[in-house]
Scaffold this motif. Structure first.
Motif, PDB file in Angstrom:
ATOM      1  N   VAL A 164       0.811  -1.304   0.073  1.00 50.77           N
ATOM      2  CA  VAL A 164       0.090   0.068  -0.174  1.00 50.77           C
ATOM      3  C   VAL A 164       0.940   1.113  -0.101  1.00 50.77           C
ATOM      4  N   TRP A 165       1.984   1.341   0.808  1.00 47.25           N
ATOM      5  CA  TRP A 165       2.637   2.699   0.955  1.00 47.25           C
ATOM      6  C   TRP A 165       3.562   2.839  -0.302  1.00 47.25           C
ATOM      7  N   ALA A 218       1.012   3.714  -3.048  1.00 50.02           N
ATOM      8  CA  ALA A 218       0.453   5.136  -2.832  1.00 50.02           C
ATOM      9  C   ALA A 218       1.592   6.104  -3.195  1.00 50.02           C
ATOM     10  N   PHE A 245       5.547   8.466   1.930  1.00 53.01           N
ATOM     11  CA  PHE A 245       4.860   6.965   1.749  1.00 53.01           C
ATOM     12  C   PHE A 245       5.921   5.914   1.353  1.00 53.01           C
TER      13      PHE A 245
END
Length: 91
Positions: free
Chosen positions: A32-33, A36, A53
């Motif tokens: 996810v990081w 993103a 991120f």
């Protein structure tokens, strides 16, 4: 054909499953990081938050071996060592 049988107590099985869930959640957060961060790099105005991120994703990558070490210590404390069927990179 020779079959191997391993006996795992209920407490050990519960501990292993909990640590596996923690590891899976950590791996999802890594993805996810980085996803993103990659998306945020498309706009110059969001590059700074994208960089943060990426930093979070890198920290999550560091957490993975910490999770494995904590799991091993936890199992050792209850008197169970790693069984022969497990690899070091299992979770």
């Amino acid at each position: 054909m020779n079959d191997l049988t391993f006996t795992i107590g209920h407490e050990e099985l519960v501990i292993r499953q909990r640590w596996e869930v923690v590891s899976i959640i950590n791996d999802i957060l890594v993805a996810v990081w980085f996803i993103a961060g990659s998306i945020l790099f498309f706009q110059e105005s969001t590059t700074v938050i994208g960089t943060w991120f990426f930093l979070l994703g890198s920290i999550e990558l560091l957490i993975r071996p910490v999770i494995r070490l904590a799991r091993r210590v936890h199992l050792t404390r209850i008197g169970r060592a790693q069984t022969a069927s497990e690899g070091d990179d299992d979770f």
